[in-house]
Design an enzyme around this catalytic site. Structure first.
Site, PDB file in Angstrom:
ATOM      1  N   ALA A  44      31.340 -40.792 -44.602  1.00 60.81           N
ATOM      2  CA  ALA A  44      32.393 -41.752 -44.926  1.00 60.81           C
ATOM      3  C   ALA A  44      33.340 -41.933 -43.749  1.00 60.81           C
ATOM      4  O   ALA A  44      33.787 -43.048 -43.448  1.00 60.81           O
ATOM      5  CB  ALA A  44      33.162 -41.279 -46.160  1.00 60.81           C
ATOM      6  N   TYR A  45      33.637 -40.826 -43.064  1.00 59.08           N
ATOM      7  CA  TYR A  45      34.527 -40.890 -41.899  1.00 59.08           C
ATOM      8  C   TYR A  45      33.910 -41.759 -40.806  1.00 59.08           C
ATOM      9  O   TYR A  45      34.567 -42.632 -40.226  1.00 59.08           O
ATOM     10  CB  TYR A  45      34.780 -39.478 -41.378  1.00 59.08           C
ATOM     11  CG  TYR A  45      35.615 -39.415 -40.127  1.00 59.08           C
ATOM     12  CD1 TYR A  45      37.006 -39.492 -40.198  1.00 59.08           C
ATOM     13  CD2 TYR A  45      35.024 -39.274 -38.876  1.00 59.08           C
ATOM     14  CE1 TYR A  45      37.783 -39.434 -39.052  1.00 59.08           C
ATOM     15  CE2 TYR A  45      35.793 -39.218 -37.727  1.00 59.08           C
ATOM     16  CZ  TYR A  45      37.164 -39.290 -37.821  1.00 59.08           C
ATOM     17  OH  TYR A  45      37.928 -39.234 -36.679  1.00 59.08           O
ATOM     18  N   THR A  46      32.629 -41.528 -40.527  1.00 61.67           N
ATOM     19  CA  THR A  46      31.940 -42.297 -39.495  1.00 61.67           C
ATOM     20  C   THR A  46      31.895 -43.777 -39.850  1.00 61.67           C
ATOM     21  O   THR A  46      32.111 -44.648 -39.001  1.00 61.67           O
ATOM     22  CB  THR A  46      30.506 -41.762 -39.309  1.00 61.67           C
ATOM     23  OG1 THR A  46      30.568 -40.373 -38.961  1.00 61.67           O
ATOM     24  CG2 THR A  46      29.774 -42.526 -38.224  1.00 61.67           C
TER      25      THR A  46
END
Length: 217
Positions: free
Chosen positions: A124-126
């Site tokens: 999700a961060y990426t």
């Protein structure tokens, strides 16, 4: 009798150069979100050292934001004022801009969006970072004709509280060893890159993603 003449070539006229500006952001107002700690704090301090008046946007660390404001107001070339704002709330974001004008008597010239958040997972961060990079390119096109530039700095691993959260020492050392520079980045590695992008020297840099990461590929 034929005569001859000779002439020395005139020396080239020196090209005028503009002397470096000691305070390239003097007279300008910058809003930095996430300014109470980490990369945002380093950026806010650097912009103030370049002469900018800085709105220190924060959401949950009032003591740190107020301490930074006090430090900058006593030592930096620019002034600073802390303003609490949740950047997920449009009304709060508008209040940041209103606060800038109220504090310094002029609208904001620079916005540095540096508020971080813990992600539920690396994927999700990426994905969120990829979305930001795409958004910057779109913004640069949408701002055509305004003389406003939009750029993104992608720093890679940087030694901040957010970076260290949940990582073992072994994991940190592994990331450091993977970098050609042999270390994790520091917030002060990133701040000058942002300072450049905020200056007139970067007027021709637009819609770009600057990977200030020590060589991670």
């Amino acid at each position: 009798m034929a005569s001859s003449s000779s002439a020395e070539a005139a020396a080239p006229t020196p090209t005028p150069t503009t002397p470096p500006r000691a305070l390239p952001l003097a007279g300008r107002t910058a809003i930095v979100t996430g300014a109470s700690r980490g990369i945002g704090r380093a950026i806010a301090a650097h912009l103030a050292s370049l002469g900018a008046d800085v709105v220190l946007g924060y959401s949950s660390s009032p003591a740190q934001a107020e301490l930074l404001a006090a430090e900058l107001n006593s030592s930096a070339s620019g002034r600073a004022v802390p303003v609490r704002a949740d950047v997920s709330d449009p009304a709060a974001v508008a209040a940041l801009f209103d606060g800038a004008e109220a504090a310094f008597g002029r609208p904001a010239h620079v916005l540095v969006a540096c508020a971080g958040a813990l992600s539920p997972g690396y994927a999700a961060y990426t994905a969120s970072k990829a979305a930001v990079e795409t958004m910057i390119r779109i913004m640069a096109k949408e701002l055509k004709g305004t003389m406003i530039t939009a750029n993104c700095v992608a720093p890679g691993p940087v030694a901040t509280e957010l970076f260290y959260a949940g990582k073992s020492e072994e994991a940190v050392q592994r990331l450091a060893a993977a970098n050609p520079m042999g270390r994790i980045g520091e917030p002060t590695d990133i701040a000058p890159v942002v300072g450049f992008l905020c200056s007139d020297d970067a007027a021709w840099v637009n819609g770009q993603v600057i990977r200030a990461n020590g060589g991670y590929v």
